[in-house]
Design an enzyme around this catalytic site. Structure first.
Site: not given
Lengths: 351, 387
Positions: B130-133, B248
């Site tokens: 996951q590439g978020y921050s 979730e």
């Protein structure tokens, strides 16, 4: 999981509490403080007319067999309104009375209040009643509302004895409490008494749970008063509720309230489902300990959040703190309940 | 077939009790005993056998619809699944594809994307991260600056992501990227799927405070990605990402971490013979009671789910309460260890006594998934209606 019927019972009883609790107006409460008996016997008779002291009893005993959760919901509403009339002790007495004495108690004709505590920090009587020749000799501590009682239900580990408050040999020594009410040391010196054998443990345990539920109302009302204040009080050109530190303090208090509620409701649910077992008694001790600590923390911080006016007799928030000081140890302090929890659920089996 | 015993046509038709029993039997029969209660996230090489077992048994994706290879579990049964896996100490696999990307595609993906990517996740052919921050966009994620600019039939991506879990194991990364620099910050973000082996993508592991390498930085230097790798509408990424955070979030408040720390405290108590010490017994008992109270709070929220209600912002109270308790137990654990807590190697070489490790790992609990302070900001407004 709380089923729909129970939830609807809880809602109904919360609504009916409005007959006694005047929302947002503590004038009546203030007037009764620091005087004996500290509650209004006329209001007590209204409470009896509503059937509240007998709610938990079977229909044949004059009750409606209300579940523990709705009883706790009622106690909570009384806590919200700081109601001083001794419903919880009277409900305890009702569960241990029979026949004519029970009828007179439920009708409000004769208020019977329990006298169970023998020593400090105890959660149960120390031993059996000492009855000889139809008379009881003992000394009971922390009798809630004693100055307003018509009769005392003296409780030992093995049974109960009904003694008229004005009977020979009965001496009531009231001690004022922080909320303007009182408890009393009551001496019974060869006081005439009829004995009924029973096990008082479930009734005393349930009274502790109801006290925890009362404290949920104290907690909730305090938070409500305080968030209203945060939204209206203006300083430094803005409502103080915009200051992050105060927001975080308020959230911390709401978290205390949520955890306390979850603990009380879980204990009430288990009590209804399984009756008095080691596990359910421990759950109730857990709930009382949690509610006691939470109520003191919340009401302390709510005074803080009110600034100067929080430190006055005139502002209602202080009444909640002083009530928390008394209910925190009623039917067992947090530390006493933690010790009982440990006894009921030892950490290790001793080999 | 080897796992037929554990397959059902409709798991929801089972009672909760029966499904719980089935889950326990499944774990007892299939999970490697020596891998129970791992201390840290497993890399792909360690996790692959278990991932493949779950895949073969059809137990990999509890929340996905059956049509896409999942178990189609109702929320109440998803709760049981997670509870039993946690109770058993089953390791999490590199599961971003299962937990995040899969649900995203199922809701917002094109038919082609669903047909291509979902089976590959189930088969373990594509591992996702996951590439978020970003270094300058943590709590304020919407301020992210990794940008994607359309050049003909390709997006050209430049920027950097951080705290990317298990990027070194991943075949693909799903990223929130800026696709409109003129718009309000939340309104110029898109969801883009990028193969990790695309030229211009480089990864650099971050050694965390516990000296583990579960996180990485991922750099994008003129990375070219087909136009069709956008999920859903351009500039709708923020809305989609927010909608993905469904019930979730309740699992961020699971009692599991506190329970694990308390169990470790118990073992330390035995090791140091502290059960004769009144102060230790009272402290341990206090934590034990707090954990039971937290469990009551968790169940209260879970019951809302079981009744079919949606969870509101108050689910954040779960995370606040659990992470506070978790940290306090580990802090107390250090104090009873006294000078032993300064040593690097676990007591007696026994990782089940490694409280300093747990203390360090616990520091992250109040930071990831929304810091405690940000959660309180949100709760103040959403629950207490403060300005």
């Amino acid at each position: 999981m709380i089923d729909a019927d129970t939830r609807s019972s809880m809602e109904m009883i919360r609504d009916s509490a409005g007959a006694i609790v005047t929302k947002g107006d503590l004038t009546r409460i203030r007037r009764l403080r620091y005087d004996l008996p500290g509650f209004d016997k006329a209001v007590w008779r209204e409470i009896c007319a509503l059937g509240w002291p007998g709610l938990r009893l079977s229909e044949e005993k004059g009750g409606v067999e209300l579940g523990t959760l709705p009883y706790c919901a009622l106690a909570e509403e009384l806590g919200r309104g700081l109601v001083p009339e001794p419903l919880i002790p009277a409900t305890l007495a009702a569960s241990l009375l029979e026949g004519g004495a029970l009828e007179a108690h439920l009708s409000g004709e004769r208020l019977v209040l329990p006298a169970w505590q023998d020593s400090r920090k105890a959660l149960l009587p120390d031993g059996p009643l000492r009855i000889r020749n139809g008379a009881v000799t003992t000394r009971k501590l922390n009798v809630i509302g004693a100055a307003g009682a018509d009769d005392f239900l003296v409780i030992g580990t093995d049974g109960v004895a009904l003694v008229a408050a004005d009977a020979p040999g009965v001496t009531v020594t009231p001690l004022g409490t922080q909320d303007g009410g009182h408890v009393a040391q009551v001496n019974f010196d060869l006081a005439p008494a009829n004995v009924v054998a029973c096990d008082p443990v479930p009734a005393l345990t349930e009274a502790a749970l109801a006290s925890a539920a009362y404290l949920l109302g104290v907690i909730d009302a305090s938070i409500s008063l305080t968030t209203d204040y945060l939204k209206t009080r203006v300083q430094f050109g803005k409502t103080i509720g915009q200051f992050q530190i105060l927001q975080h303090m308020a959230v911390d208090l709401k978290l205390e309230a949520e955890v306390a509620r979850a603990s009380v409701e879980a204990a009430a649910e288990a009590w209804d489902r399984d009756g008095a077992t080691t596990e359910t008694r421990a759950a109730i001790s857990r709930a009382k300990a949690r509610a006691s600590d939470a109520a003191l923390k919340v009401t302390r911080d709510c005074v803080q959040l009110h600034g100067g006016i929080g430190f006055t007799d005139e502002h209602d928030i202080g009444l909640y703190l002083r009530k928390a000081m008394v209910l925190a140890s009623q039917f067992g302090s947090a530390s006493a309940h933690r010790a009982l929890f440990l006894d009921l659920k030892p950490i290790r089996e001793v080999a | 077939m080897p796992y037929d015993d554990f397959r059902r046509d409709d798991y929801n038709a089972l009672s909760d009790t029966d499904f719980r029993a089935l889950t326990r039997r499944f774990l007892a029969a299939t999970y490697p005993a020596d891998m129970r209660f791992p201390q840290k996230r497993l890399h792909w090489d360690e996790a692959e056998p278990w991932y493949m077992t779950l895949s073969a048994a059809g137990w990999l994706a509890p929340a996905w619809p059956r049509a896409h290879g999942g178990m189609g579990l109702a929320p109440s049964k998803q709760l049981i699944y997670v509870e039993e896996f946690e109770r058993f100490g089953a390791a999490r696999t590199p599961d971003h594809g299962i937990m995040l990307l899969g649900p995203l595609l199922i809701t917002y993906g094109s038919e082609a994307q669903k047909a291509h990517f979902l089976p590959r996740i189930i088969a373990g052919e594509d591992i996702w991260c996951q590439g978020y921050s970003e270094p300058n966009s943590g709590s304020d994620l919407a301020s992210l600056r990794t940008e994607a600019v359309l050049d003909g039939e390709e997006w050209v991506v430049n920027g950097q992501k951080i705290w990317t879990t298990l990027a070194g194991d991943a075949d693909w990364i799903f990223c929130l990227v800026r696709t409109d620099k003129a718009a309000k910050k939340q309104e110029g973000i898109s969801f883009l799927l990028i193969p990790m082996d695309t030229p211009g993508v480089t990864t650099r592991p971050i050694i965390n405070l516990e000296r583990d390498d579960e996180f990485s930085e991922v750099f994008f230097d003129n990375v070219r990605v087909p136009k069709g790798n956008i999920v859903g509408e351009v500039n709708q990424g923020w809305t989609m990402a927010k909608n993905l955070l469904g019930f979730e979030r309740i699992f961020l408040g699971s009692p599991r971490q506190s329970a694990s720390a308390l169990a470790k405290l118990y073992r330390l108590g035995e090791h140091y013979e502290l059960f004769e010490d009144r102060e230790f017994v009272n402290a341990y008992n206090g934590f034990r009671m707090e954990l039971e109270d937290h469990h009551a709070l968790f169940e209260r929220v879970a019951d809302k789910l079981r009744r079919g209600e949606t969870l509101g912002p108050e689910v954040s109270f779960l995370k606040l309460n659990q992470t506070s308790l978790y940290q306090r137990i580990t802090e107390y654990g250090l104090t009873i260890m006294a000078e032993d807590s300064a040593l690097l190697d676990p007591l007696d070489g026994n990782r089940d006594l490694a409280m300093p490790t747990q203390f360090l790992n616990a520091r992250a609990a109040t930071i990831y998934g929304g810091t405690t302070q940000v959660q309180k900001n949100i709760l103040a407004k959403a629950v207490l209606d403060l300005p």
